[in-house]
Design a protein around this motif. Structure first.
Motif, PDB file in Angstrom:
ATOM      1  N   LEU A 196       0.642  -0.765   0.187  1.00 15.63           N
ATOM      2  CA  LEU A 196       0.385  -0.056  -0.133  1.00 15.63           C
ATOM      3  C   LEU A 196       0.883   0.760  -0.045  1.00 15.63           C
ATOM      4  O   LEU A 196       0.485   2.344  -0.692  1.00 15.63           O
ATOM      5  CB  LEU A 196      -0.830   0.158   1.582  1.00 15.63           C
ATOM      6  CG  LEU A 196      -1.899   0.908   1.263  1.00 15.63           C
ATOM      7  CD1 LEU A 196      -2.452   1.816   0.103  1.00 15.63           C
ATOM      8  CD2 LEU A 196      -2.640   1.700   2.583  1.00 15.63           C
ATOM      9  N   ALA A 197       1.432   1.579   0.778  1.00 14.77           N
ATOM     10  CA  ALA A 197       2.550   2.824   0.964  1.00 14.77           C
ATOM     11  C   ALA A 197       3.939   2.982  -0.095  1.00 14.77           C
ATOM     12  O   ALA A 197       3.499   3.964  -0.765  1.00 14.77           O
ATOM     13  CB  ALA A 197       3.931   2.313   1.669  1.00 14.77           C
ATOM     14  N   MET A 198       4.105   1.553  -0.989  1.00 12.36           N
ATOM     15  CA  MET A 198       4.278   1.572  -2.458  1.00 12.36           C
ATOM     16  C   MET A 198       3.312   2.327  -3.720  1.00 12.36           C
ATOM     17  O   MET A 198       4.207   2.880  -4.553  1.00 12.36           O
ATOM     18  CB  MET A 198       4.853   0.199  -2.880  1.00 12.36           C
ATOM     19  CG  MET A 198       5.606  -0.422  -2.047  1.00 12.36           C
ATOM     20  SD  MET A 198       6.394  -2.244  -2.766  1.00 12.36           S
ATOM     21  CE  MET A 198       7.869  -1.955  -3.439  1.00 12.36           C
ATOM     22  N   ALA A 199       2.082   1.739  -3.217  1.00 12.58           N
ATOM     23  CA  ALA A 199       0.891   2.258  -3.895  1.00 12.58           C
ATOM     24  C   ALA A 199       1.193   3.628  -4.426  1.00 12.58           C
ATOM     25  O   ALA A 199       0.421   4.620  -5.387  1.00 12.58           O
ATOM     26  CB  ALA A 199      -0.296   1.351  -3.671  1.00 12.58           C
ATOM     27  N   LEU A 200       1.073   4.619  -2.582  1.00 12.54           N
ATOM     28  CA  LEU A 200       1.148   5.728  -2.174  1.00 12.54           C
ATOM     29  C   LEU A 200       2.197   6.262  -3.601  1.00 12.54           C
ATOM     30  O   LEU A 200       2.160   7.272  -4.100  1.00 12.54           O
ATOM     31  CB  LEU A 200       0.978   5.802  -1.283  1.00 12.54           C
ATOM     32  CG  LEU A 200       1.257   7.588  -0.502  1.00 12.54           C
ATOM     33  CD1 LEU A 200       0.276   8.321  -0.469  1.00 12.54           C
ATOM     34  CD2 LEU A 200       1.599   7.573   0.952  1.00 12.54           C
ATOM     35  N   ILE A 251      -6.561   3.121 -10.270  1.00  9.52           N
ATOM     36  CA  ILE A 251      -7.543   3.390 -11.330  1.00  9.52           C
ATOM     37  C   ILE A 251      -6.785   5.239 -10.702  1.00  9.52           C
ATOM     38  O   ILE A 251      -6.874   5.790 -12.331  1.00  9.52           O
ATOM     39  CB  ILE A 251      -8.832   3.848 -10.003  1.00  9.52           C
ATOM     40  CG1 ILE A 251      -9.041   1.830 -10.084  1.00  9.52           C
ATOM     41  CG2 ILE A 251     -10.336   4.604 -11.341  1.00  9.52           C
ATOM     42  CD1 ILE A 251     -10.653   2.204  -9.608  1.00  9.52           C
ATOM     43  N   LEU A 252      -6.540   5.906  -9.817  1.00  8.97           N
ATOM     44  CA  LEU A 252      -6.400   7.764 -10.584  1.00  8.97           C
ATOM     45  C   LEU A 252      -5.316   7.573 -11.170  1.00  8.97           C
ATOM     46  O   LEU A 252      -4.734   8.622 -11.739  1.00  8.97           O
ATOM     47  CB  LEU A 252      -6.553   8.125  -8.783  1.00  8.97           C
ATOM     48  CG  LEU A 252      -7.182   7.913  -8.072  1.00  8.97           C
ATOM     49  CD1 LEU A 252      -6.826   8.876  -6.671  1.00  8.97           C
ATOM     50  CD2 LEU A 252      -8.545   8.658  -8.627  1.00  8.97           C
ATOM     51  N   ILE A 253      -4.142   6.190 -10.865  1.00 11.71           N
ATOM     52  CA  ILE A 253      -2.868   6.540 -11.790  1.00 11.71           C
ATOM     53  C   ILE A 253      -3.102   6.503 -13.207  1.00 11.71           C
ATOM     54  O   ILE A 253      -2.544   6.944 -13.680  1.00 11.71           O
ATOM     55  CB  ILE A 253      -1.836   5.384 -10.981  1.00 11.71           C
ATOM     56  CG1 ILE A 253      -1.178   5.944  -9.658  1.00 11.71           C
ATOM     57  CG2 ILE A 253      -0.966   5.109 -12.013  1.00 11.71           C
ATOM     58  CD1 ILE A 253      -0.750   4.806  -8.797  1.00 11.71           C
ATOM     59  N   LEU A 254      -4.560   5.495 -13.685  1.00 10.80           N
ATOM     60  CA  LEU A 254      -3.991   5.010 -14.636  1.00 10.80           C
ATOM     61  C   LEU A 254      -5.298   5.931 -15.254  1.00 10.80           C
ATOM     62  O   LEU A 254      -5.030   6.445 -16.161  1.00 10.80           O
ATOM     63  CB  LEU A 254      -5.495   4.112 -14.730  1.00 10.80           C
ATOM     64  CG  LEU A 254      -3.884   2.461 -14.631  1.00 10.80           C
ATOM     65  CD1 LEU A 254      -5.638   1.341 -14.595  1.00 10.80           C
ATOM     66  CD2 LEU A 254      -3.893   2.018 -15.445  1.00 10.80           C
ATOM     67  N   ILE A 306       3.164  10.481  -9.961  1.00  2.85           N
ATOM     68  CA  ILE A 306       2.747  10.324 -11.009  1.00  2.85           C
ATOM     69  C   ILE A 306       1.475  11.128 -10.986  1.00  2.85           C
ATOM     70  O   ILE A 306       1.381  11.697 -12.166  1.00  2.85           O
ATOM     71  CB  ILE A 306       1.855   8.584 -11.721  1.00  2.85           C
ATOM     72  CG1 ILE A 306       3.019   7.921 -12.078  1.00  2.85           C
ATOM     73  CG2 ILE A 306       0.995   8.484 -12.773  1.00  2.85           C
ATOM     74  CD1 ILE A 306       2.671   6.526 -12.167  1.00  2.85           C
ATOM     75  N   CYS A 307       0.539  11.693 -10.085  1.00  3.90           N
ATOM     76  CA  CYS A 307      -0.786  12.107 -10.257  1.00  3.90           C
ATOM     77  C   CYS A 307       0.487  13.731 -10.151  1.00  3.90           C
ATOM     78  O   CYS A 307      -0.621  15.016 -10.332  1.00  3.90           O
ATOM     79  CB  CYS A 307      -1.219  11.447  -9.051  1.00  3.90           C
ATOM     80  SG  CYS A 307      -2.278  10.424 -10.119  1.00  3.90           S
ATOM     81  N   ASN A 308       1.068  13.755  -8.800  1.00  4.77           N
ATOM     82  CA  ASN A 308       1.483  15.512  -8.645  1.00  4.77           C
ATOM     83  C   ASN A 308       3.154  14.655  -8.451  1.00  4.77           C
ATOM     84  O   ASN A 308       3.851  14.865  -7.280  1.00  4.77           O
ATOM     85  CB  ASN A 308       1.083  15.170  -7.196  1.00  4.77           C
ATOM     86  CG  ASN A 308      -0.210  15.158  -6.703  1.00  4.77           C
ATOM     87  OD1 ASN A 308      -1.111  16.340  -7.167  1.00  4.77           O
ATOM     88  ND2 ASN A 308      -0.758  14.316  -6.131  1.00  4.77           N
ATOM     89  N   CYS A 324       5.490   1.726 -13.259  1.00  4.08           N
ATOM     90  CA  CYS A 324       4.544   0.917 -12.134  1.00  4.08           C
ATOM     91  C   CYS A 324       4.507  -0.768 -12.016  1.00  4.08           C
ATOM     92  O   CYS A 324       3.858  -1.791 -11.544  1.00  4.08           O
ATOM     93  CB  CYS A 324       3.389   1.126 -11.888  1.00  4.08           C
ATOM     94  SG  CYS A 324       2.822   2.889 -12.306  1.00  4.08           S
ATOM     95  N   GLY A 325       5.011  -1.033 -13.626  1.00  4.28           N
ATOM     96  CA  GLY A 325       5.086  -2.575 -13.985  1.00  4.28           C
ATOM     97  C   GLY A 325       5.888  -3.263 -12.724  1.00  4.28           C
ATOM     98  O   GLY A 325       4.984  -4.097 -12.460  1.00  4.28           O
TER      99      GLY A 325
END
Length: 315
Positions: free
Chosen positions: A119-123, A222-225, A129-131, A244-245
């Motif tokens: 989860l931390a890695m996803a954050l 979902i937000l990343i994509l 990517i988003c900011n 992200c792969g």
């Protein structure tokens, strides 16, 4: 006589781990892939730790979390693999009651920590990517350390009731555990008391902690994509998605097999016990071996450093 037996088993001195019931004659052969996985996991995860420490360009939040994942995998493997190999190679099936509860704690604690690290890695990927302009300001080293500490404390605290509750139950049925390690539900099922508290708490950890981590990871991707598909060019989208792969592969190895096992438990009741135990063991033991391989193959800096180490050593 019954009362005497009940008193005897209330505080069992040892449990008997059967390993994989039904495959006893194949233990020597089964031990070979298990031992191979252990060696690869140990060497691979220590290599990740060494490379991240030595390579200055990898001193970033994503690789700090990767180091946490490597340490967690090493603890996870070491908590159960030596005992599994002792059962397969030397038929050493006994484990003391205290050692069983200790193994149970570290086994499940590592599993919950791994979910938190993913989860931390996803954050990290979401912010990167988003900011992207705020990434270095948002995920500073002190903040990464706090996130890591929170993940560790959550795992330690959430799993602590497992052995605490298991220690208080009376055990008057049997001391035989039909698998090669002391999983929570396998031990609780041996108790001859109303263990619904343990069962419900185990469900809470599975669905209230592990599954919630998975939901937050799905939301972040979902937000990343959405951010990736809003990029102007195809090359930019592909290049960004590739960052992200490795993380996506690790998420798939963590959650998809667990879903398959849950479906198998629910709908495949006629599955032989030895097949079920073997599949569960592979599910738990394969990802820690694959993590360093995935990052080693897909991350240019790690792959390059590994090749340099081999070439330099060969020279």
């Amino acid at each position: 006589m019954s009362s005497s037996n009940t008193t005897y088993f209330t505080k069992p001195s040892t449990f008997i781990l059967l390993g994989i019931p039904g495959l006893e004659t194949s233990y020597v052969w089964i031990s070979i892939p298990f031992c191979t996985m252990y060696i690869i996991a140990i060497l691979g995860n220590f290599s990740i730790l060494f490379i991240v420490k030595m390579e200055q360009s990898l001193h970033k939040p994503m690789y700090y979390f990767l180091c946490m994942l490597a340490i967690t995998d090493l603890v996870f493997y070491t908590s159960i693999l030596p005992k599994i190999l002792a059962i397969f190679c030397f038929s050493y099936k006994e484990i003391s009651f205290s050692a069983c509860l200790t193994q149970m704690y570290f086994f499940h604690c590592s599993y919950v920590m791994e979910s938190g690290i993913l989860l931390a890695m996803a954050l990290d990927r979401y912010v990167a990517i988003c900011n992207p302009l705020r990434h270095s300001m948002t995920l500073t080293n002190p903040r990464v350390a706090k996130i890591g500490l929170a993940v560790v404390l959550r795992g330690c605290i959430v799993v602590f009731p497992y052995p605490l509750l298991a220690r208080q139950w009376p055990y008057c049925r049997t001391i035989i555990i039909p698998q090669p390690y002391c999983a929570h539900i396998a031990v609780v099922n041996l108790a001859c008391a109303d263990t619904r508290v343990s069962s419900y708490y185990g469900l809470f950890v599975q669905f209230g902690v592990i599954s919630m981590d998975g939901i937050f990871i799905i939301v972040s991707y979902i937000l990343i994509l959405r951010a990736i598909f809003s990029l102007p060019t195809k090359d930019a989208r592909i290049k960004t998605f590739e960052t992200c792969g490795s993380h996506l592969f690790i998420i798939l190895t963590f959650y998809i097999p667990g879903l398959i096992i849950s479906l198998m438990n629910r709908f495949a009741q006629n599955v032989p016990l030895h097949f079920h135990v073997l599949i569960v063991n592979v599910y738990f033991l394969l990802p820690p071996m694959l993590h360093p391989i995935i990052y080693g193959v897909r991350t240019k800096q790690i792959r390059g450093r590994l090749l340099w180490l081999f070439i330099h050593k060969g020279a």
